[in-house]
Design a protein around this motif. Structure first.
Motif, PDB file in Angstrom:
ATOM      1  N   GLU A 299       0.821  -1.210   0.000  1.00 24.24           N
ATOM      2  CA  GLU A 299       0.000   0.000   0.000  1.00 24.24           C
ATOM      3  C   GLU A 299       0.857   1.263   0.000  1.00 24.24           C
ATOM      4  O   GLU A 299       0.347   2.367  -0.231  1.00 24.24           O
ATOM      5  N   VAL A 300       2.155   1.112   0.255  1.00 25.88           N
ATOM      6  CA  VAL A 300       3.079   2.246   0.292  1.00 25.88           C
ATOM      7  C   VAL A 300       3.933   2.244  -0.970  1.00 25.88           C
ATOM      8  O   VAL A 300       4.455   1.205  -1.380  1.00 25.88           O
ATOM      9  N   THR A 301       4.079   3.409  -1.576  1.00 26.80           N
ATOM     10  CA  THR A 301       4.923   3.557  -2.768  1.00 26.80           C
ATOM     11  C   THR A 301       6.324   3.971  -2.349  1.00 26.80           C
ATOM     12  O   THR A 301       6.511   5.025  -1.733  1.00 26.80           O
ATOM     13  N   MET A 302       7.308   3.137  -2.675  1.00 25.00           N
ATOM     14  CA  MET A 302       8.700   3.442  -2.362  1.00 25.00           C
ATOM     15  C   MET A 302       9.375   4.026  -3.599  1.00 25.00           C
ATOM     16  O   MET A 302       9.239   3.505  -4.706  1.00 25.00           O
ATOM     17  N   LEU A 303      10.118   5.091  -3.396  1.00 24.93           N
ATOM     18  CA  LEU A 303      10.796   5.769  -4.507  1.00 24.93           C
ATOM     19  C   LEU A 303      12.296   5.841  -4.265  1.00 24.93           C
ATOM     20  O   LEU A 303      12.772   5.738  -3.136  1.00 24.93           O
ATOM     21  N   GLY A 304      13.053   6.029  -5.343  1.00 24.89           N
ATOM     22  CA  GLY A 304      14.459   6.420  -5.249  1.00 24.89           C
ATOM     23  C   GLY A 304      15.489   5.333  -5.294  1.00 24.89           C
ATOM     24  O   GLY A 304      16.639   5.589  -5.668  1.00 24.89           O
ATOM     25  N   ILE A 305      15.159   4.090  -4.883  1.00 19.50           N
ATOM     26  CA  ILE A 305      16.118   2.981  -4.943  1.00 19.50           C
ATOM     27  C   ILE A 305      15.447   1.810  -5.641  1.00 19.50           C
ATOM     28  O   ILE A 305      14.212   1.667  -5.609  1.00 19.50           O
ATOM     29  N   HIS A 306      16.282   0.931  -6.253  1.00 20.15           N
ATOM     30  CA  HIS A 306      15.727  -0.129  -7.089  1.00 20.15           C
ATOM     31  C   HIS A 306      16.575  -1.393  -6.997  1.00 20.15           C
ATOM     32  O   HIS A 306      17.800  -1.324  -6.845  1.00 20.15           O
ATOM     33  N   GLU A 307      15.909  -2.510  -7.151  1.00 18.45           N
ATOM     34  CA  GLU A 307      16.596  -3.792  -7.133  1.00 18.45           C
ATOM     35  C   GLU A 307      16.911  -4.308  -8.536  1.00 18.45           C
ATOM     36  O   GLU A 307      17.596  -5.310  -8.686  1.00 18.45           O
ATOM     37  N   SER A 308      16.409  -3.634  -9.574  1.00 10.79           N
ATOM     38  CA  SER A 308      16.640  -4.083 -10.950  1.00 10.79           C
ATOM     39  C   SER A 308      16.484  -2.904 -11.903  1.00 10.79           C
ATOM     40  O   SER A 308      15.888  -1.871 -11.562  1.00 10.79           O
ATOM     41  N   GLN A 309      17.018  -3.088 -13.107  1.00 13.45           N
ATOM     42  CA  GLN A 309      16.857  -2.065 -14.139  1.00 13.45           C
ATOM     43  C   GLN A 309      15.391  -1.922 -14.530  1.00 13.45           C
ATOM     44  O   GLN A 309      14.895  -0.812 -14.788  1.00 13.45           O
ATOM     45  N   GLU A 310      14.689  -3.041 -14.568  1.00 13.58           N
ATOM     46  CA  GLU A 310      13.268  -3.016 -14.913  1.00 13.58           C
ATOM     47  C   GLU A 310      12.484  -2.159 -13.924  1.00 13.58           C
ATOM     48  O   GLU A 310      11.629  -1.353 -14.308  1.00 13.58           O
ATOM     49  N   ASP A 311      12.797  -2.318 -12.635  1.00 11.43           N
ATOM     50  CA  ASP A 311      12.121  -1.515 -11.621  1.00 11.43           C
ATOM     51  C   ASP A 311      12.493  -0.042 -11.761  1.00 11.43           C
ATOM     52  O   ASP A 311      11.638   0.842 -11.602  1.00 11.43           O
ATOM     53  N   ALA A 312      13.756   0.237 -12.059  1.00 10.38           N
ATOM     54  CA  ALA A 312      14.209   1.624 -12.201  1.00 10.38           C
ATOM     55  C   ALA A 312      13.560   2.309 -13.394  1.00 10.38           C
ATOM     56  O   ALA A 312      13.328   3.524 -13.376  1.00 10.38           O
ATOM     57  N   ASP A 313      13.241   1.547 -14.445  1.00 12.63           N
ATOM     58  CA  ASP A 313      12.638   2.119 -15.647  1.00 12.63           C
ATOM     59  C   ASP A 313      11.142   2.366 -15.485  1.00 12.63           C
ATOM     60  O   ASP A 313      10.538   3.085 -16.285  1.00 12.63           O
ATOM     61  N   GLU A 314      10.551   1.781 -14.468  1.00 14.66           N
ATOM     62  CA  GLU A 314       9.112   1.945 -14.265  1.00 14.66           C
ATOM     63  C   GLU A 314       8.821   3.243 -13.512  1.00 14.66           C
ATOM     64  O   GLU A 314       9.437   3.534 -12.487  1.00 14.66           O
ATOM     65  N   ILE A 315       7.877   4.017 -14.014  1.00 16.30           N
ATOM     66  CA  ILE A 315       7.493   5.275 -13.383  1.00 16.30           C
ATOM     67  C   ILE A 315       6.380   5.007 -12.374  1.00 16.30           C
ATOM     68  O   ILE A 315       5.365   4.380 -12.701  1.00 16.30           O
ATOM     69  N   ALA A 316       6.584   5.464 -11.140  1.00 20.22           N
ATOM     70  CA  ALA A 316       5.559   5.295 -10.117  1.00 20.22           C
ATOM     71  C   ALA A 316       4.428   6.294 -10.359  1.00 20.22           C
ATOM     72  O   ALA A 316       4.662   7.501 -10.464  1.00 20.22           O
ATOM     73  N   VAL A 317       3.206   5.785 -10.477  1.00 25.08           N
ATOM     74  CA  VAL A 317       2.029   6.627 -10.691  1.00 25.08           C
ATOM     75  C   VAL A 317       0.958   6.227  -9.668  1.00 25.08           C
ATOM     76  O   VAL A 317       0.616   5.049  -9.558  1.00 25.08           O
ATOM     77  N   ILE A 318       0.485   7.203  -8.922  1.00 16.53           N
ATOM     78  CA  ILE A 318      -0.612   6.984  -7.977  1.00 16.53           C
ATOM     79  C   ILE A 318      -1.859   7.637  -8.542  1.00 16.53           C
ATOM     80  O   ILE A 318      -1.830   8.815  -8.923  1.00 16.53           O
ATOM     81  N   GLU A 319      -2.950   6.884  -8.625  1.00 18.65           N
ATOM     82  CA  GLU A 319      -4.224   7.458  -9.054  1.00 18.65           C
ATOM     83  C   GLU A 319      -5.119   7.627  -7.832  1.00 18.65           C
ATOM     84  O   GLU A 319      -5.400   6.663  -7.114  1.00 18.65           O
ATOM     85  N   LYS A 320      -5.538   8.862  -7.603  1.00 17.42           N
ATOM     86  CA  LYS A 320      -6.354   9.176  -6.433  1.00 17.42           C
ATOM     87  C   LYS A 320      -7.427  10.181  -6.836  1.00 17.42           C
ATOM     88  O   LYS A 320      -7.119  11.195  -7.482  1.00 17.42           O
ATOM     89  N   ASN A 321      -8.669   9.882  -6.490  1.00 14.51           N
ATOM     90  CA  ASN A 321      -9.792  10.784  -6.776  1.00 14.51           C
ATOM     91  C   ASN A 321      -9.873  11.160  -8.256  1.00 14.51           C
ATOM     92  O   ASN A 321     -10.230  12.289  -8.618  1.00 14.51           O
ATOM     93  N   GLY A 322      -9.519  10.218  -9.115  1.00 12.44           N
ATOM     94  CA  GLY A 322      -9.597  10.476 -10.548  1.00 12.44           C
ATOM     95  C   GLY A 322      -8.432  11.259 -11.124  1.00 12.44           C
ATOM     96  O   GLY A 322      -8.478  11.686 -12.282  1.00 12.44           O
ATOM     97  N   ILE A 323      -7.370  11.464 -10.332  1.00 12.65           N
ATOM     98  CA  ILE A 323      -6.184  12.187 -10.802  1.00 12.65           C
ATOM     99  C   ILE A 323      -4.980  11.250 -10.760  1.00 12.65           C
ATOM    100  O   ILE A 323      -4.714  10.619  -9.735  1.00 12.65           O
ATOM    101  N   LYS A 324      -4.237  11.183 -11.866  1.00  8.60           N
ATOM    102  CA  LYS A 324      -3.029  10.363 -11.933  1.00  8.60           C
ATOM    103  C   LYS A 324      -1.815  11.243 -11.655  1.00  8.60           C
ATOM    104  O   LYS A 324      -1.569  12.214 -12.369  1.00  8.60           O
ATOM    105  N   ILE A 325      -1.054  10.861 -10.615  1.00  7.82           N
ATOM    106  CA  ILE A 325       0.096  11.650 -10.179  1.00  7.82           C
ATOM    107  C   ILE A 325       1.350  10.800 -10.329  1.00  7.82           C
ATOM    108  O   ILE A 325       1.485   9.755  -9.685  1.00  7.82           O
ATOM    109  N   ALA A 326       2.281  11.235 -11.180  1.00  8.13           N
ATOM    110  CA  ALA A 326       3.563  10.540 -11.360  1.00  8.13           C
ATOM    111  C   ALA A 326       4.573  11.103 -10.365  1.00  8.13           C
ATOM    112  O   ALA A 326       4.617  12.309 -10.117  1.00  8.13           O
ATOM    113  N   LEU A 327       5.397  10.209  -9.791  1.00 10.46           N
ATOM    114  CA  LEU A 327       6.330  10.589  -8.727  1.00 10.46           C
ATOM    115  C   LEU A 327       7.750  10.189  -9.103  1.00 10.46           C
ATOM    116  O   LEU A 327       8.010   9.029  -9.446  1.00 10.46           O
TER     117      LEU A 327
END
Length: 470
Positions: free
Chosen positions: A229-257
């Motif tokens: 349920e928690v979005t962790m940012l800034g560190i990664h265990e793989s290149q695939e994870d590092a290439d993925e953009i974290a996006v939280i959708e809340k109340n109909g708004i998509k927020i990239a972090l």
């Protein structure tokens, strides 16, 4: 036997001839006798029948058409009368109709726009876990629980749609690695506590991210996997994870972090993807990530870990990178690392967009000694999405303080709490182990931070004079 065929007729067998009839005379003109009609042939009778049949259907069609016309005429009479009245009225007022203005036309009821959508975001600065904080979190059974530190602010943290924190120190599971400055190691149970308090986003890109090498990265990633349920940012265990953009959708708004740190205290990761860094070497990658994030979301938020420690204003490096993000269309920047709060600003991007910047929120909690390190900022942000786009519609920064008291049961025996300055009373200040942490001192510092003199807002004093001269 009489032979009838050879018998000679007698006079009685042949009647006497009759006299020729006289011709009928009408008005003295003899009339001609009409010749008898010849009987019709079968073909003639058949054709006559078909002609009569065709004539019958034609006649019926004409009659039906006339009936329908009459019915339509009768039904439409009321409407035609109304239209006629309207036409007459319109003709009588033709001058008024021609005088209708464009403003009146624009005032006609329009389609109801879709209601605006909003997301409330709360963000705090560095969760800087010194050894005395580790001691305070230790429980009688040897486990760790740090939730009490944040109890004063937990209600607000949980009420925000998205609550974010900068986790300055890396997590480890081996008690032998629980260490203090300069190479920090924090019990991995901190992840459990932050999740319980209500944080939704945890930023781990910091200059201390590699203090425990790859072990710290692995232990931290594993700790957060227990809290999807928690979005962790800034560190990664793989290149695939590092290439993925974290996006939280809340109340109909998509927020990239996105989350970046200026450096790693001289440590070098085994893989470049391990920690997200912000420097010239990674500029193209950063721009590429922002471009990708914009395509995936309604708004992009960047967490930027950089600046000069203990400096109450933004460095030129902070300003330059913030402007680059504004030019790339980022919607909001939240900064950390200097361990003191710094002013907010609104930058205009090359596309005309407005981007608020919190250059530094300072420390959220720490065991540092100076009062400016005990004072941090808590950001309140409202993100709005309406027919014009998605943007930060409101933002503010409230002062928070770290209260350190005696009375703990482990080690040096300190207790830690973080709270709003508005809740920090003279009575609480009297219990602070730092004598320089009075409410008056904090208020004076906050005024200096949020309303700096122009000369105090640049790196170089000589440049300050040039700025004032300009």
């Amino acid at each position: 036997m009489n032979d009838l065929q050879n018998q000679t007729p007698t006079p009685s067998d042949n009647p006497a001839p009759q006299a020729s009839p006289k011709k009928a005379v009408k008005h003295g003109v003899p009339s001609k006798k009409k010749p008898a009609r010849k009987p019709l042939t079968r073909e003639q009778r058949r054709r006559r029948f078909h002609m009569m049949q065709a004539g019958f259907f034609f006649t019926m069609g004409v009659v039906f058409t006339l009936i329908m016309f009459l019915l339509i005429h009768l039904i439409s009479l009321p409407f035609r009368d109304k239209d006629s009245d309207s036409t007459d009225s319109a003709a009588a007022q033709s001058s008024a109709v021609s005088a209708v203005s464009e403003a009146e036309t624009a005032a006609a009821p329009a389609a109801t726009p879709e209601p605006a959508k909003t997301v409330t975001m709360l963000a705090v600065g560095d969760n800087l876990i010194h050894s005395t904080l580790i001691e305070y979190g230790q429980q009688p059974d040897g486990s760790y629980d740090f939730t009490e530190i944040y109890s004063y602010l937990q209600e607000d943290i949980q009420s925000a749609d998205i609550a974010c924190i900068q986790q300055e120190t890396i997590f480890v599971t081996d008690p032998a690695e629980y260490t203090n400055y300069p190479a920090f190691g924090t019990p991995a149970e901190m992840a459990d506590s932050l999740a319980e308090v209500g944080f939704d986003v945890v930023c781990h890109a910091s200059n201390h991210a590699l203090d425990k090498g790859q072990t710290g990265i692995d232990d931290t990633v594993a700790a957060w996997k227990k809290h999807p349920e928690v979005t962790m940012l800034g560190i990664h265990e793989s290149q695939e994870d590092a290439d993925e953009i974290a996006v939280i959708e809340k109340n109909g708004i998509k927020i990239a972090l996105l989350d970046y740190t200026y450096g790693l205290n001289g440590y070098v990761a085994n893989n470049d993807y391990t920690v997200d860094q912000i420097d010239e070497e990674h500029r193209d990658r950063i721009i590429g990530q922002v471009t990708k994030a914009k395509a995936l979301s309604d708004i992009v938020v960047v967490f930027m870990h950089m600046g000069n420690e203990d400096q109450l204003y933004a460095s030129e490096e902070q300003k330059q990178w913030a402007q680059l993000f504004a030019d790339q269309g980022v919607g909001l920047i939240i900064g950390s690392h200097p361990h003191v709060a710094e002013p907010t600003d609104v930058l205009t991007g090359s596309g005309g967009n407005k981007m608020p910047v919190f250059y530094s929120l300072g420390n959220f909690v720490s065991s540092q000694k100076d009062n400016f390190n005990m004072l941090g900022g808590l950001a309140h942000v409202t993100i709005t999405k309406d027919e014009t786009g998605t943007y930060v519609s409101d933002f503010s920064m409230d002062p928070v303080v770290t209260l350190i008291q005696s009375g703990g049961t482990v080690g040096m025996g300190y207790k830690f709490h973080t709270m709003y300055l508005s809740d920090y009373t003279e009575e609480l200040a009297a219990t602070h182990i730092r004598s320089n942490c009075t409410p008056a001192a904090f208020k004076s510092l906050w005024e200096e931070i949020t309303n700096p003199a122009p000369a105090d807002n640049v790196d170089d004093p000589a440049a300050a004079g040039a700025q004032l001269a300009a």
